[in-house]
Design a protein around this motif. Structure first.
Motif, PDB file in Angstrom:
ATOM      1  N   GLN A 142       0.842  -0.683   3.074  1.00  0.00           N
ATOM      2  CA  GLN A 142       2.391  -0.409   2.463  1.00  0.00           C
ATOM      3  C   GLN A 142       2.193  -0.966   0.655  1.00  0.00           C
ATOM      4  N   LYS A 189       0.155   2.159  -1.065  1.00  0.00           N
ATOM      5  CA  LYS A 189       0.682   3.349  -0.564  1.00  0.00           C
ATOM      6  C   LYS A 189       1.955   3.338  -1.729  1.00  0.00           C
ATOM      7  N   ASP A 190       2.813   2.871  -2.068  1.00  0.00           N
ATOM      8  CA  ASP A 190       4.028   2.894  -2.742  1.00  0.00           C
ATOM      9  C   ASP A 190       3.096   2.883  -4.343  1.00  0.00           C
ATOM     10  N   ALA A 195       0.491   4.516  -5.328  1.00  0.00           N
ATOM     11  CA  ALA A 195       0.443   6.163  -5.647  1.00  0.00           C
ATOM     12  C   ALA A 195       0.594   6.894  -6.728  1.00  0.00           C
ATOM     13  N   ASP A 205      -8.198  -0.992   5.001  1.00  0.00           N
ATOM     14  CA  ASP A 205      -7.299   0.173   4.660  1.00  0.00           C
ATOM     15  C   ASP A 205      -6.316  -0.142   3.540  1.00  0.00           C
ATOM     16  N   GLU A 260      -6.372   3.660   0.625  1.00  0.00           N
ATOM     17  CA  GLU A 260      -4.914   4.344  -0.047  1.00  0.00           C
ATOM     18  C   GLU A 260      -4.958   4.323  -1.174  1.00  0.00           C
ATOM     19  N   ARG A 278      -6.998   6.927  -2.193  1.00  0.00           N
ATOM     20  CA  ARG A 278      -6.988   8.428  -2.012  1.00  0.00           C
ATOM     21  C   ARG A 278      -5.906   8.956  -3.034  1.00  0.00           C
ATOM     22  N   ASP A 285      -6.023  16.028   0.628  1.00  0.00           N
ATOM     23  CA  ASP A 285      -4.591  16.120   0.198  1.00  0.00           C
ATOM     24  C   ASP A 285      -4.855  17.108  -0.959  1.00  0.00           C
TER      25      ASP A 285
END
Length: 393
Positions: free
Chosen positions: A14, A17-18, A20, A70, A74, A77, A253
């Motif tokens: 997470q 992800k944050d 990004a 993982d 992220e 990405r 994406d």
């Protein structure tokens, strides 16, 4: 020394992800600068990305390789260069944990320390009183411009024996930086060359490379910790593949973000989403990405499972680790190629995210350790009962 309460895998993913928005914001400028922006480095540090392979007693998280996959996926990405650089830092950080405790204490005394490195023995060393003197040059040193330490590999010639490869830790401040990173892909990684000239390295910061490749320790405190008792190459393989997987997801994406706003020129399709060709293309790309994820997670499961039990690695398992890594890179590149080809002429502009994604995944596939063809050949060679033709297994 302090023991931190390590975040869970879900929490670290997470955090990635944050990141990004920050990584995307600075990705284009990083590419132009040929190095990561300081804002990107600071964001990665604040999220604990550089602590993931550091021992808990130094405030690290001792994350397993599934977590690395993982998290890197992220990061990739959002920005392939940031993900690649973080992944490269994880490998020599892990290697540092094989050194004696007092060496680790020196290195890890720097908060969020960054250790770059290489596995290429492109330097020579000669024995000296209390250590070795090194001369040579190392290329493709990702993240060197933001690192405090570098793990180097050299060949030492003893007076009464054959040449032996060694690994050593040196402060980056003791090396010369050669600003030669002029490339088409992974430009933001700042993978410059470094040079040692008559550099003395104390013996306490030198280890035989053969011992490192086998995961042998000079660190009693880490010897029984699962993540530090695997061989180097499977560890390096599992540490690296998340970036490729992330780039495949980034292409997905980017494609789906543009698709609702474009048709297919010189056809009757005013909306690309209506075209059967598009349906085939996106299905193929997404399935290839799913396959890449399978190989990435199978690789991580192998490394983490063997590390947890402490069981011996077979030759076939070592070769399969590299084969899985190569498969991730190949499948991710194929997925990106399909989506890039389906993105139309407007995607040729340099500010289109698909451009950077396509260049980055091609550069990943050209890396000597990641190359799919080399890794498949090695796996097939072992499956056919032949001896491997490399020590990097």
């Amino acid at each position: 020394m302090r023991v931190a309460e390590a975040p869970t895998r879900a929490q670290l993913v997470q955090r990635a992800k944050d990141l990004a928005p920050v990584l995307k914001k600075h990705a284009e400028q990083s590419e132009q600068d040929r190095r990561l922006r300081e804002e990107t480095i600071e964001a990665l540090a604040d999220a604990g990305i550089f602590r993931m392979r550091v021992p808990a007693r130094y405030g690290g998280y001792e994350a397993d390789t599934r977590t690395l996959v993982d998290v890197a996926a992220e990061l990739g990405r959002a920005d392939g260069a940031a993900a690649w650089t973080a992944s490269v830092y994880w490998i020599p950080t892990w290697m540092t944990c094989l050194f004696p405790e007092h060496v680790q204490e020196e290195v890890f005394s720097t908060p969020d320390v960054r250790i770059c490195g290489t596995l290429s023995p492109s330097a020579l060393a000669v024995p000296a009183d209390g250590g070795v003197v090194v001369n040579g040059k190392w290329s493709f040193v990702s993240g060197a411009l933001h690192s405090q330490w570098q793990e180097i590999v050299a060949v030492v010639q003893e007076a009464d024996g054959p040449p032996q490869p060694i690994m050593a830790l040196v402060p980056v401040s003791d090396l010369q930086i050669v600003d030669d990173w002029h490339t088409f892909g992974l430009r933001g990684t700042g993978s410059v060359s470094t040079v040692a000239q008559d550099l003395f390295v104390p013996q306490e910061r030198v280890m035989p490379l053969g011992a490192v490749l086998q995961g042998q320790h000079a660190s009693p405190l880490n010897a029984d910790t699962p993540i530090y008792r695997a061989p180097l190459l499977p560890v390096a393989s599992a540490s690296s593949v998340g970036t490729a997987l992330g780039l495949a997801r980034a292409a997905r994406d980017a494609f789906f973000e543009r698709m609702p706003h474009r048709g297919i020129t010189y056809t009757g399709y005013g909306r690309q989403a209506e075209a059967p060709l598009t349906h085939h293309q996106v299905a193929e790309a997404v399935l290839k990405t799913d396959q890449a994820e399978f190989h990435a997670h199978r690789l991580a499961s192998l490394v983490d499972g063997k590390s947890e039990t402490g069981s011996e690695w077979t030759l076939e398992e070592r070769a399969r680790a590299r084969a899985d890594m190569g498969a991730v890179c190949r499948l991710a590149k194929e997925a990106v190629t399909v989506l890039a080809g389906a993105s139309g002429g407007s995607s040729v502009y340099s500010d289109a995210p698909m451009q950077r994604i396509a260049r980055d995944i091609q550069a990943v596939n050209l890396h000597a350790l990641m190359n799919p063809d080399t890794n498949s050949e090695l796996y097939g060679r072992v499956l056919c009962g032949q001896e491997p033709d490399t020590l990097y297994l």
